[in-house]
Design a protein around this motif. Structure first.
Motif, PDB file in Angstrom:
ATOM      1  N   ASN A 184       7.954   7.068  -7.263  1.00 60.34           N
ATOM      2  CA  ASN A 184       7.088   7.823  -8.173  1.00 60.34           C
ATOM      3  C   ASN A 184       5.611   7.561  -7.885  1.00 60.34           C
ATOM      4  OD1 ASN A 184       9.112   9.160  -9.596  1.00 60.34           O
ATOM      5  ND2 ASN A 184       9.383   7.458 -11.025  1.00 60.34           N
ATOM      6  N   THR A 185       5.282   6.346  -7.459  1.00 62.55           N
ATOM      7  CA  THR A 185       3.910   6.042  -7.058  1.00 62.55           C
ATOM      8  C   THR A 185       3.509   6.907  -5.870  1.00 62.55           C
ATOM      9  OG1 THR A 185       4.065   3.761  -7.847  1.00 62.55           O
ATOM     10  CG2 THR A 185       2.350   4.235  -6.230  1.00 62.55           C
ATOM     11  N   VAL A 186       4.386   6.980  -4.892  1.00 67.01           N
ATOM     12  CA  VAL A 186       4.103   7.748  -3.677  1.00 67.01           C
ATOM     13  C   VAL A 186       3.963   9.237  -4.003  1.00 67.01           C
ATOM     14  CG1 VAL A 186       4.990   8.440  -1.422  1.00 67.01           C
ATOM     15  CG2 VAL A 186       5.233   6.065  -2.187  1.00 67.01           C
TER      16      VAL A 186
ATOM     17  N   PRO B 268       0.839  -1.214   0.000  1.00 70.40           N
ATOM     18  CA  PRO B 268       0.000   0.000   0.000  1.00 70.40           C
ATOM     19  C   PRO B 268       0.868   1.256   0.000  1.00 70.40           C
ATOM     20  CG  PRO B 268       0.106  -0.904   2.211  1.00 70.40           C
ATOM     21  CD  PRO B 268       0.892  -1.849   1.327  1.00 70.40           C
ATOM     22  N   TRP B 269       1.453   1.561  -1.166  1.00 70.08           N
ATOM     23  CA  TRP B 269       2.343   2.716  -1.256  1.00 70.08           C
ATOM     24  C   TRP B 269       1.625   4.015  -0.914  1.00 70.08           C
ATOM     25  CZ3 TRP B 269       7.073   1.238  -1.127  1.00 70.08           C
ATOM     26  CH2 TRP B 269       7.454   0.030  -1.715  1.00 70.08           C
TER      27      TRP B 269
ATOM     28  N   ALA C 127      -7.003   4.259  -3.914  1.00 64.51           N
ATOM     29  CA  ALA C 127      -6.714   5.624  -4.346  1.00 64.51           C
ATOM     30  C   ALA C 127      -5.203   5.772  -4.449  1.00 64.51           C
ATOM     31  CB  ALA C 127      -7.296   6.636  -3.361  1.00 64.51           C
ATOM     32  N   GLU C 128      -4.670   5.247  -5.527  1.00 60.91           N
ATOM     33  CA  GLU C 128      -3.228   5.254  -5.748  1.00 60.91           C
ATOM     34  C   GLU C 128      -2.967   5.490  -7.229  1.00 60.91           C
ATOM     35  OE1 GLU C 128      -0.448   2.448  -3.553  1.00 60.91           O
ATOM     36  OE2 GLU C 128      -0.353   1.601  -5.584  1.00 60.91           O
TER      37      GLU C 128
END
Length: 358
Positions: free
Chosen positions: A313-315, A115-116, A250-251
């Protein structure tokens, strides 16, 4: 009258009443119809209080699913769930500090990894935003939020007092649905019996327990985007951003352009195209999706490490997405500025674990 007899008569009367709602939904072609908002609120309130037989509740939930989720029905279900759990500013949340961002996490994708988005929420909290995350990842194939929190020096909250304290102290709290709205959690768990999700999944995502100033929301199937926005409008939610996220979370995926849908109270939704933050390519080593690697990303300042670049980059992209949700409604959303601000928030984060919750 003997009290046992009276209770039996009362129970039978309630079950007869609930049977009417089931019949309304299931009479057949040309005769059945959706429930009104008021009927849905009454029916689901009865289910949550245990006034309906379990077989009736199962039939009710599956008929709602089979017919397709209706705006008025879902709105009524949410109102019933908030009533019974005492959520919102009129309930247990009345003692909370103002919450800036509501963040539901109910993803159940079999391909979900770490869960980033949790790191995004924590970085936003350090920047001064109060974030209340709630959820259940019981049916997810990846790591649950609950299981990762201890690695970050945090713990899930088990009651409203803990939530209020964490929001005040850390500006972040995670409230499992099983503690926040236990009966809603029980109905979510009925997925094991049905082999299917029920509309309760949508209800849980849209509970907004603290009447936050804004919300971010992920869905697994694109048709649910319009449903979530429509329900938010009926509930007069201040701001909601919805996207099709991995596993329904929501990512933001960093390797492709992605459309998000932003709606402010009293205004039509806007579709924004958020640009890719890195070239499209292989996702990387699946072993990176672990609590240990999440902690490494949180602590690591080595931006050149290719193993962690997609995770970072996801975060950062998810931080930017949340910033758009919390923007002023009278200003045009600016994805490029949000990306820049998100990078600054990420670089300024304090990497020491937060204080522990209980």
């Amino acid at each position: 009258m003997d009290q046992t007899v009276k209770k039996t008569i009362d129970r039978d009367g309630l079950q007869d009443r609930f049977a009417g709602f089931v019949a309304t939904l299931g009479r057949g072609p040309g005769r059945s119809r959706a429930l009104t908002r008021e009927e849905a609120r009454e029916a689901f309130g009865m289910a949550l209080r245990g006034d309906a037989d379990p077989a009736q509740v199962g039939a009710f939930l599956m008929l709602l699913r089979y017919r397709g989720e209706d705006l008025a029905e879902i709105t009524g279900l949410i109102e019933a769930a908030r009533d019974e759990a005492g959520l919102g500013r009129a309930g247990v949340a009345a003692g909370f500090p103002v919450v800036d961002l509501d963040w539901p996490s109910y993803g159940a994708g079999r391909t979900r990894g770490a869960p980033w988005f949790l790191l995004s929420a924590l970085a936003l909290a350090q920047s001064g935003m109060r974030v209340l995350m709630h959820g259940s990842n019981e049916f997810s194939g990846g790591l649950s939020v609950d299981s990762v929190l201890p690695s970050l020096g945090l713990a899930a909250c088990r009651d409203a007092g803990c939530v209020a304290g964490c929001l005040q102290r850390d500006r972040f709290a995670y409230w499992p649905v099983a503690a926040m709205a236990p009966r809603v959690g029980d109905f979510l768990a009925m997925r094991r019996l049905f082999g299917l999700r029920s509309p309760v999944n949508t209800v849980a995502r849209l509970l907004d327990p603290a009447d936050a100033a804004a919300s971010v929301d992920g869905v697994f199937h694109p048709p649910y985007i319009a449903l979530h926005l429509g329900v938010a409008a009926l509930l007069e939610r201040p701001a909601l951003l919805v996207l099709k996220g991995g596993g329904g979370e929501a990512e933001r995926s960093p390797g492709k352009d992605i459309a998000v849908h932003l709606q402010f109270a009293g205004a039509p939704p806007r579709e924004l195209l958020l640009p890719a933050l890195q070239p499209t390519g292989p996702r990387g080593d699946p072993s990176a999706d672990s609590a240990a690697t999440m902690l490494r990303v949180w602590h690591d300042r080595d931006e050149a490490d290719p193993l962690l670049s997609t995770a970072r980059n996801t975060v950062v992209g998810t931080i930017a997405m949340a910033l758009l949700a919390t923007a002023q409604p009278d200003r045009a959303p600016d994805p490029e500025h949000a990306d820049q601000t998100a990078r600054a928030i990420w670089h300024r984060r304090a990497t020491q674990p937060a204080s522990s919750a209980g």
